[in-house]
Structures are given as C-alpha cells and as structure tokens.
Enzyme design. Structure first.
Site, PDB file in Angstrom:
ATOM      1  N   GLY A 151      14.502 -28.893 107.860  1.00  0.00           N
ATOM      2  CA  GLY A 151      14.701 -27.742 106.975  1.00  0.00           C
ATOM      3  C   GLY A 151      14.025 -27.997 105.637  1.00  0.00           C
ATOM      4  N   VAL A 183      16.915 -26.073  99.642  1.00  0.00           N
ATOM      5  CA  VAL A 183      17.670 -27.315  99.495  1.00  0.00           C
ATOM      6  C   VAL A 183      16.855 -28.507  99.985  1.00  0.00           C
ATOM      7  CG1 VAL A 183      19.689 -28.584 100.349  1.00  0.00           C
ATOM      8  CG2 VAL A 183      19.934 -26.257  99.516  1.00  0.00           C
ATOM      9  N   GLY A 184      16.353 -28.419 101.224  1.00  0.00           N
ATOM     10  CA  GLY A 184      15.626 -29.557 101.811  1.00  0.00           C
ATOM     11  C   GLY A 184      14.463 -30.003 100.947  1.00  0.00           C
ATOM     12  N   ASN A 208      19.380 -23.326 107.450  1.00  0.00           N
ATOM     13  CA  ASN A 208      20.180 -22.199 106.972  1.00  0.00           C
ATOM     14  C   ASN A 208      21.411 -21.976 107.858  1.00  0.00           C
ATOM     15  OD1 ASN A 208      17.760 -21.817 108.429  1.00  0.00           O
ATOM     16  ND2 ASN A 208      17.956 -19.603 108.353  1.00  0.00           N
ATOM     17  N   SER A 259      23.543 -28.990 105.118  1.00  0.00           N
ATOM     18  CA  SER A 259      23.836 -27.548 105.109  1.00  0.00           C
ATOM     19  C   SER A 259      25.311 -27.325 104.794  1.00  0.00           C
ATOM     20  CB  SER A 259      23.567 -26.933 106.486  1.00  0.00           C
ATOM     21  OG  SER A 259      22.230 -27.069 106.851  1.00  0.00           O
ATOM     22  N   GLU A 295      20.057 -22.915  92.135  1.00  0.00           N
ATOM     23  CA  GLU A 295      18.637 -22.598  91.999  1.00  0.00           C
ATOM     24  C   GLU A 295      18.324 -22.271  90.536  1.00  0.00           C
ATOM     25  OE1 GLU A 295      17.313 -19.845  95.039  1.00  0.00           O
ATOM     26  OE2 GLU A 295      18.628 -20.842  96.468  1.00  0.00           O
ATOM     27  N   PHE A 336      35.372 -20.943  94.059  1.00  0.00           N
ATOM     28  CA  PHE A 336      35.912 -21.036  92.689  1.00  0.00           C
ATOM     29  C   PHE A 336      34.915 -20.502  91.666  1.00  0.00           C
ATOM     30  CE2 PHE A 336      39.861 -23.255  91.486  1.00  0.00           C
ATOM     31  CZ  PHE A 336      40.442 -23.341  92.739  1.00  0.00           C
ATOM     32  N   CYS A 344      24.310 -17.930  98.878  1.00  0.00           N
ATOM     33  CA  CYS A 344      25.487 -18.703  99.300  1.00  0.00           C
ATOM     34  C   CYS A 344      26.849 -18.141  98.929  1.00  0.00           C
ATOM     35  CB  CYS A 344      25.360 -20.124  98.781  1.00  0.00           C
ATOM     36  SG  CYS A 344      23.966 -20.953  99.550  1.00  0.00           S
ATOM     37  N   PHE A 345      27.024 -17.604  97.729  1.00  0.00           N
ATOM     38  CA  PHE A 345      28.390 -17.220  97.334  1.00  0.00           C
ATOM     39  C   PHE A 345      29.011 -16.258  98.348  1.00  0.00           C
ATOM     40  CE2 PHE A 345      28.216 -18.076  92.440  1.00  0.00           C
ATOM     41  CZ  PHE A 345      28.302 -19.427  92.702  1.00  0.00           C
TER      42      PHE A 345
HETATM   43  P1  NAD Z   1      16.383 -21.914 103.561  1.00  0.00           P
HETATM   44  O1  NAD Z   1      16.468 -20.712 104.412  1.00  0.00           O
HETATM   45  O2  NAD Z   1      15.635 -21.866 102.278  1.00  0.00           O
HETATM   46  O3  NAD Z   1      15.779 -23.125 104.406  1.00  0.00           O
HETATM   47  C1  NAD Z   1      16.203 -23.459 105.692  1.00  0.00           C
HETATM   48  C2  NAD Z   1      14.979 -23.906 106.487  1.00  0.00           C
HETATM   49  O4  NAD Z   1      15.415 -24.434 107.740  1.00  0.00           O
HETATM   50  C3  NAD Z   1      14.003 -22.779 106.829  1.00  0.00           C
HETATM   51  O5  NAD Z   1      12.732 -23.085 106.297  1.00  0.00           O
HETATM   52  C4  NAD Z   1      13.975 -22.741 108.368  1.00  0.00           C
HETATM   53  O6  NAD Z   1      12.688 -22.461 108.909  1.00  0.00           O
HETATM   54  C5  NAD Z   1      14.411 -24.142 108.718  1.00  0.00           C
HETATM   55  N1  NAD Z   1      14.990 -24.284 110.055  1.00  0.00           N
HETATM   56  C6  NAD Z   1      16.019 -23.595 110.602  1.00  0.00           C
HETATM   57  N2  NAD Z   1      16.289 -24.053 111.844  1.00  0.00           N
HETATM   58  C7  NAD Z   1      15.422 -25.059 112.082  1.00  0.00           C
HETATM   59  C8  NAD Z   1      15.211 -25.930 113.189  1.00  0.00           C
HETATM   60  N3  NAD Z   1      15.990 -25.860 114.272  1.00  0.00           N
HETATM   61  N4  NAD Z   1      14.210 -26.830 113.105  1.00  0.00           N
HETATM   62  C9  NAD Z   1      13.432 -26.899 112.007  1.00  0.00           C
HETATM   63  N5  NAD Z   1      13.581 -26.114 110.927  1.00  0.00           N
HETATM   64  C10 NAD Z   1      14.571 -25.204 110.961  1.00  0.00           C
HETATM   65  O7  NAD Z   1      17.892 -22.357 103.287  1.00  0.00           O
HETATM   66  P2  NAD Z   1      18.449 -23.136 102.008  1.00  0.00           P
HETATM   67  O8  NAD Z   1      18.648 -22.190 100.879  1.00  0.00           O
HETATM   68  O9  NAD Z   1      17.642 -24.362 101.811  1.00  0.00           O
HETATM   69  O10 NAD Z   1      19.909 -23.518 102.518  1.00  0.00           O
HETATM   70  C11 NAD Z   1      20.104 -24.501 103.508  1.00  0.00           C
HETATM   71  C12 NAD Z   1      21.576 -24.848 103.567  1.00  0.00           C
HETATM   72  O11 NAD Z   1      21.989 -25.407 102.310  1.00  0.00           O
HETATM   73  C13 NAD Z   1      22.506 -23.662 103.798  1.00  0.00           C
HETATM   74  O12 NAD Z   1      23.586 -24.082 104.593  1.00  0.00           O
HETATM   75  C14 NAD Z   1      22.992 -23.314 102.416  1.00  0.00           C
HETATM   76  O13 NAD Z   1      24.278 -22.718 102.431  1.00  0.00           O
HETATM   77  C15 NAD Z   1      23.079 -24.671 101.762  1.00  0.00           C
HETATM   78  N6  NAD Z   1      22.916 -24.674 100.293  1.00  0.00           N
HETATM   79  C16 NAD Z   1      21.992 -23.880  99.691  1.00  0.00           C
HETATM   80  C17 NAD Z   1      21.813 -23.912  98.304  1.00  0.00           C
HETATM   81  C18 NAD Z   1      20.822 -23.036  97.613  1.00  0.00           C
HETATM   82  O14 NAD Z   1      20.870 -22.970  96.395  1.00  0.00           O
HETATM   83  N7  NAD Z   1      19.931 -22.367  98.296  1.00  0.00           N
HETATM   84  C19 NAD Z   1      22.569 -24.824  97.549  1.00  0.00           C
HETATM   85  C20 NAD Z   1      23.492 -25.636  98.202  1.00  0.00           C
HETATM   86  C21 NAD Z   1      23.656 -25.553  99.574  1.00  0.00           C
HETATM   87  C1  UGA Z   2      25.528 -21.622  93.561  1.00  0.00           C
HETATM   88  C2  UGA Z   2      26.352 -22.759  92.949  1.00  0.00           C
HETATM   89  O1  UGA Z   2      26.298 -22.649  91.522  1.00  0.00           O
HETATM   90  C3  UGA Z   2      25.826 -24.118  93.375  1.00  0.00           C
HETATM   91  O2  UGA Z   2      26.662 -25.142  92.866  1.00  0.00           O
HETATM   92  C4  UGA Z   2      25.808 -24.174  94.898  1.00  0.00           C
HETATM   93  O3  UGA Z   2      25.265 -25.402  95.329  1.00  0.00           O
HETATM   94  C5  UGA Z   2      24.964 -23.035  95.430  1.00  0.00           C
HETATM   95  O4  UGA Z   2      25.517 -21.783  94.966  1.00  0.00           O
HETATM   96  C6  UGA Z   2      24.955 -22.938  96.923  1.00  0.00           C
HETATM   97  O5  UGA Z   2      25.821 -23.462  97.598  1.00  0.00           O
HETATM   98  O6  UGA Z   2      24.033 -22.256  97.354  1.00  0.00           O
HETATM   99  P1  UGA Z   2      23.162 -20.528  93.049  1.00  0.00           P
HETATM  100  O7  UGA Z   2      23.650 -19.448  93.931  1.00  0.00           O
HETATM  101  O8  UGA Z   2      21.829 -21.112  93.316  1.00  0.00           O
HETATM  102  O9  UGA Z   2      24.195 -21.754  93.053  1.00  0.00           O
HETATM  103  O10 UGA Z   2      23.142 -20.024  91.531  1.00  0.00           O
HETATM  104  P2  UGA Z   2      24.318 -19.750  90.454  1.00  0.00           P
HETATM  105  O11 UGA Z   2      23.881 -20.287  89.160  1.00  0.00           O
HETATM  106  O12 UGA Z   2      25.635 -20.187  90.946  1.00  0.00           O
HETATM  107  O13 UGA Z   2      24.301 -18.177  90.361  1.00  0.00           O
HETATM  108  C7  UGA Z   2      24.794 -17.361  91.412  1.00  0.00           C
HETATM  109  C8  UGA Z   2      24.867 -15.922  90.928  1.00  0.00           C
HETATM  110  O14 UGA Z   2      25.913 -15.772  89.983  1.00  0.00           O
HETATM  111  C9  UGA Z   2      23.584 -15.451  90.228  1.00  0.00           C
HETATM  112  O15 UGA Z   2      23.312 -14.130  90.605  1.00  0.00           O
HETATM  113  C10 UGA Z   2      23.958 -15.537  88.763  1.00  0.00           C
HETATM  114  O16 UGA Z   2      23.227 -14.671  87.949  1.00  0.00           O
HETATM  115  C11 UGA Z   2      25.418 -15.142  88.824  1.00  0.00           C
HETATM  116  N1  UGA Z   2      26.201 -15.601  87.657  1.00  0.00           N
HETATM  117  C12 UGA Z   2      26.301 -16.929  87.389  1.00  0.00           C
HETATM  118  C13 UGA Z   2      26.849 -14.676  86.878  1.00  0.00           C
HETATM  119  O17 UGA Z   2      26.778 -13.459  87.126  1.00  0.00           O
HETATM  120  N2  UGA Z   2      27.597 -15.108  85.816  1.00  0.00           N
HETATM  121  C14 UGA Z   2      27.722 -16.431  85.522  1.00  0.00           C
HETATM  122  O18 UGA Z   2      28.429 -16.745  84.533  1.00  0.00           O
HETATM  123  C15 UGA Z   2      27.055 -17.359  86.324  1.00  0.00           C
END
Ligand code: NAD
Ligand code: UGA
Length: 461
Positions: A10, A14-15, A92, A132, A166, A227, A277-278
């Site tokens: 992935g 995140v990756g 994902n 994930s 992000e 939270f 994610c939220f």
């Molecule tokens: P993403 O969609 O950006 O990336 C996931 C990648 O995995 C894709 O590029 C996809 O092609 C690849 N993939 C899926 N299945 C596959 C397989 N079988 N083999 C190879 N590649 C494969 O997702 P993301 O935002 O990086 O999120 C990944 C995980 O991390 C999720 O569970 C998400 O909830 C969690 N997470 C995301 C964030 C964030 O800010 N985006 C923060 C913390 C946790």
């Molecule tokens: C959120 C968490 O903050 C991360 O800790 C977590 O790892 C991640 O989800 C996840 O699991 O994917 P992210 O969604 O990337 O991170 O960004 P945030 O900064 O949390 O913002 C989320 C949304 O809330 C945005 O639309 C932002 O504008 C909004 N937000 C944030 C508000 O409306 N008010 C605030 O006070 C803060």
C-alpha cells in the site's frame, strides 16, 4: 529478531510517508513500498518530485534523501513479500458498500487479500504489521488466513495503527505524540514487539512508544478518531447556537479551550470535517457497538456524523437562501476543494457535499484549489451523482483574475493563500452586492465587512 528488509503493501497517504520516514531514520534497513496500482508506483518513482502522488509539506525532501538508497517503490509485490522480515499492511479499509454491515462496517477485502498473498508467497518467518485502521479483533482474522494458507512458517502479528494527520504528516511522523504497538503476550509476540520498537527507537523517545495487547491497540485507533471528530461536531453544534444567541463561536471556542483539562486543539468550527477516516471509522465503531448489542453506545457515536451532515447542509442552505433573497445570478466561486489545507486529498471533503447541494438548486459553481486538479473534482462529484449536469461545474486556474464574474464567494478549505488575497482589490472588482461565505472562519470579520462585503460565517456575526 533483527530486521533487514521491510515490505509495505500500500503506497497511499499512509504507506508512502510512513515508510519514507522509517527508511530515512533507519538507513541500514531496506524498505520496499509495493502497490498494485502501477501509475501510483510510477509517480512515487518520478524524477520530478512535484509529481509524487501525495502532496505533503516536507515529504519530497525525505523521499529525495532515501529513495534509491534504502527506499524503493515497486509493483513486484511477491518478490518483496518473499524477501521481507517484516511486512506492513497499509491498504485502504473503506466502508462496505454491500453485504452484511453495508454502509457501516469496514470492508476488509484488501487487508484479507494481502494476508492471503503473504501466506502464499512466504517461505521464511515474518512479522506482519497491521498499519491500516481496522475493527477490533481483525488481527485474529489475519492470523487465521495466514495459518490456513501456510502452516510451514511462523507469522507474528502486530497492530501498529497510524496517527498522522494529512497536511502535517511529516511532522506527526517525525515527532509523534505516541507510537502504539500491540502484540501477543507470548515470548515470540514480545520479541516481535521489540523488533518494531527498535525500528521506531531510531528517532522516537522510548517514553513515547506504548506497547499494549492487540485488541487495545486496534480499538484505540478507532476511538481516537471518534474522540477527535466528536470535538469538531461539538463545536459545530455550538456554532448554530451562537447564531441564534448572538454569542461568537470563535470567542466561545477560545474560552472553552483555555481550560487546561480540555485543551485548545480540534475546537475550530468548520463547514464539517472531511477526510478519508473520521466518517468511516465512526461508522465502523457504530457498527461494532450495535452488533455487540450496545445500541445506546452506537446511537451516541452516530450523532457525531449527523451533526457533521447538518453543518454542511446548513452552510449550503445559507448560500441558497442568499441567492433567493437577493435575487442574484445563481453562480458561486468555491475557494478550496481539498478536505483541509496542505493536502491534495479530497476524500469526503465537505466541499463535495456542499457542491452537490448547490447543484440540486441549479446553482453554477466555479472551483479553485491550489493542489487539486479538474479530473479529481469531476471524479468526486460523479461519485456522489453519476449523472451530474457538467454545465454547472467549471474548474478554474486563476480565481482573482475572473472575480468580476461573481457576487458570491465561499471559502471551503483554509488554504493560507486565501487569507493572503488582496481582498480590497477583490472587492473593487467583484459584482455588487458581494457576499463571502467563510466556511472556515479564516477571514478577519471587521476588515472584510469594512471593505463592503456581506460576511456570512458559521457562528459569528
Ligand atoms: P490509500 O487509498 O491512499 O492507499 C491504499 C493503497 O493500497 C492504494 O494505493 C491501493 O492501490 C493499495 N492496495 C490496496 N489493496 C492492495 C493489495 N492487495 N496489494 C497491493 N496494494 C494494494 O489509503 P490511505 O489513506 O493510505 O489509508 C490506508 C489505511 O491507513 C486505511 O486503513 C486508513 O484508515 C488508515 N489511515 C489513514 C490515514 C490518512 O490520513 N489517510 C491516517 C491514519 C490511518
Ligand atoms: C485524522 C486524525 O487527526 C489523525 O490523527 C488520524 O491518523 C487520521 O484522521 C486517520 O486516521 O486518517 P486527517 O483526517 O488527516 O487526520 O486530518 P484532521 O486534521 O484530523 O482533519 C480532519 C477534518 O476535520 C478536516 O476536514 C479538518 O478541516 C476538520 N477539522 C479539524 C475541523 O473542522 N476543525 C478542527 O478543529 C480540526
């Protein structure tokens, strides 16, 4: 166990960033990030660092330093699974769109496919790290899949959820509040935990590395997001109360946040939280609670999502009403499409839902975002409404140049450049009467009003 080779399945938001930091801080460990999406891997390998698939401040410098040294991006998934001592699953986990739990439960098909592929390819013992975000007890499922498909090698499973946000991912990775590692309470489990602790210890102080059992780690991730989102819905609900009482949400938020027991972060009112994610993680939490027979708990957490939708709808209604009441041309400029500033990610962005609501009222929308392109906007709108009227949407490159086309501007994302615009110049050119809908409460109200704009915000006059 000493780790020499890491594979991360992935290469997403995140990756990519997470492995870049692990590789940067552990130059002796080879880190291969693999993905089935060849275009994404090509973009990660792009010579022009502007073309990386993820826009994140500071990321390109880390990639520049480590890529080709001990950080590699590849589509050869089997090869790198085979060679790895430790494999991160960072794919994902979207909300299920069909079958049991549809609309709530996390779809684990990508995680399960990874587990199967790992089992089929592995010839040596491996540590499998769940990166994930998954429902509590998923690691048990992964273990079953691994054992069922390969009984010759030992797999240790760890949960190591990611907490980066992000837009600030590199800082969050560099100085994390905590790194959470869950594992089994057996000798082998403890050794696996230690291997991962050693990797993070290259730059994270020991006191910030928390080790727990597997289930606590999995559940802590989902509930941390719940939270955080809860605070946003709480403040957003109060923004509406401010509008009917004359209180100012920015003042209320500041006053609440100065209580050291509450703290000031995540109390910024907005047009609604977005991001990948939220919503999905709260839906998942609601599903877990409901299927455990805890309907009151499920209802409690679901309310956060209802307030989020309500906030977006309230914002769109303000625009629709303004057009009607002032008999204006139904045409608006949306500033920002990403779900927050400093990212090119648009998943679940409030802007998408607001645009959809406006289009239902036949309002034409011009969209500008510094990091999002036209195709992404088209993809996002089509995802909600396949047959949307393309004549209603226009993607523009230079909003200030075309400002005389509008009476109405809505700020959807808090990009710094919007704060820095020459609003006096904009007022001199925009059609009158001029309205600004500040979906992020980023502008200085008095200054904007003094220029002559009608200022409409969430929770402040
Ligand atoms: P993403 O969609 O950006 O990336 C996931 C990648 O995995 C894709 O590029 C996809 O092609 C690849 N993939 C899926 N299945 C596959 C397989 N079988 N083999 C190879 N590649 C494969 O997702 P993301 O935002 O990086 O999120 C990944 C995980 O991390 C999720 O569970 C998400 O909830 C969690 N997470 C995301 C964030 C964030 O800010 N985006 C923060 C913390 C946790
Ligand atoms: C959120 C968490 O903050 C991360 O800790 C977590 O790892 C991640 O989800 C996840 O699991 O994917 P992210 O969604 O990337 O991170 O960004 P945030 O900064 O949390 O913002 C989320 C949304 O809330 C945005 O639309 C932002 O504008 C909004 N937000 C944030 C508000 O409306 N008010 C605030 O006070 C803060």
């Amino acid at each position: 166990m000493k780790i020499n080779n890491i594979c991360c399945i992935g290469a997403g938001y995140v990756g990519g960033p997470t492995m870049s930091i692990i590789a940067q801080k552990n130059p002796k460990i080879k880190v291969h990030v693999v993905d089935m999406n060849a275009n994404k891997i090509a973009a990660w390998n792009s010579q022009n660092l502007e073309n990386l698939p993820v826009y994140e401040p500071g990321l390109s410098n880390v990639v520049k330093e480590a890529r080709g040294r001990n950080l590699f991006f590849s589509t050869d998934i089997n090869k790198h699974i085979d060679e790895a001592d430790m494999i991160f699953i960072s794919v994902n986990t979207p909300t299920k769109t069909s079958g049991e739990g549809k609309g709530y439960a996390a779809d684990l098909k990508y995680v399960e496919a990874c587990a199967k592929q790992i089992a089929q390819v592995s010839k040596t013992n491996k540590i499998i790290v769940e990166k994930s975000t998954v429902p509590v007890r998923t690691s048990e499922k992964i273990k079953q899949i691994l054992r069922l498909n390969n009984s010759d090698v030992d797999f240790q499973i760890l949960s190591n959820p990611e907490f980066l946000a992000e837009g600030t991912a590199m800082r969050d990775l560099e100085i994390p509040d905590r790194v959470l590692i869950g594992g089994e309470n057996t000798n082998e489990g403890k050794k696996a935990i230690q291997s991962l602790v050693n990797i993070y210890s290259a730059w994270v102080p020991k006191r910030n590395i928390l080790t727990t059992n597997l289930w606590s780690s999995e559940l802590s991730k989902l509930t941390s997001n719940a939270f955080l989102a809860q605070r946003i819905s709480s403040i957003n609900s109060l923004s509406e109360l401010c509008e009917v009482t004359g209180a100012d949400i920015e003042e209320v938020s500041k006053a609440i946040g100065m209580d050291s027991r509450i703290g000031s972060s995540f109390l910024k009112t907005s047009v609604g939280f977005g991001g990948s994610c939220f919503q999905k993680d709260i839906l998942n939490l609601v599903y877990i609670a409901r299927s455990s027979g805890l309907s009151k708990v499920a209802d409690y957490w679901e309310q956060i999502l209802l307030i989020n939708k309500h906030q977006r709808d309230r914002f769109s209604n303000k625009i629709v009403e303004c057009i009607k009441n002032n008999n204006l041309e139904p045409n608006i400029l949306l500033l920002g499409w990403a779900f927050k500033k400093d990212t090119n990610d648009t998943r679940e962005s409030a802007a998408i839902y607001v645009a959809d609501n406006l289009m239902k009222n036949n309002i034409r929308i011009d969209i500008y975002d510094p990091k999002v392109n036209k195709d992404q906007v088209d993809f996002d709108i089509s995802y909600l409404n396949e047959n949307y009227d393309k004549n209603l949407i226009k993607f523009i490159q230079n909003p200030v140049l075309n400002i005389s086309n509008y009476n109405l501007i809505a700020i959807m994302t808090e990009w710094d450049e919007f704060k820095e615009y020459d609003w006096q110049y904009i007022y001199s050119k925009i059609k009158k009467p001029a309205f600004i809908f500040d979906g992020r409460n980023i502008l200085e109200v008095e200054k904007i009003k003094k220029l002559g704009f009608n200022y409409i915000s969430l929770g402040r006059k």
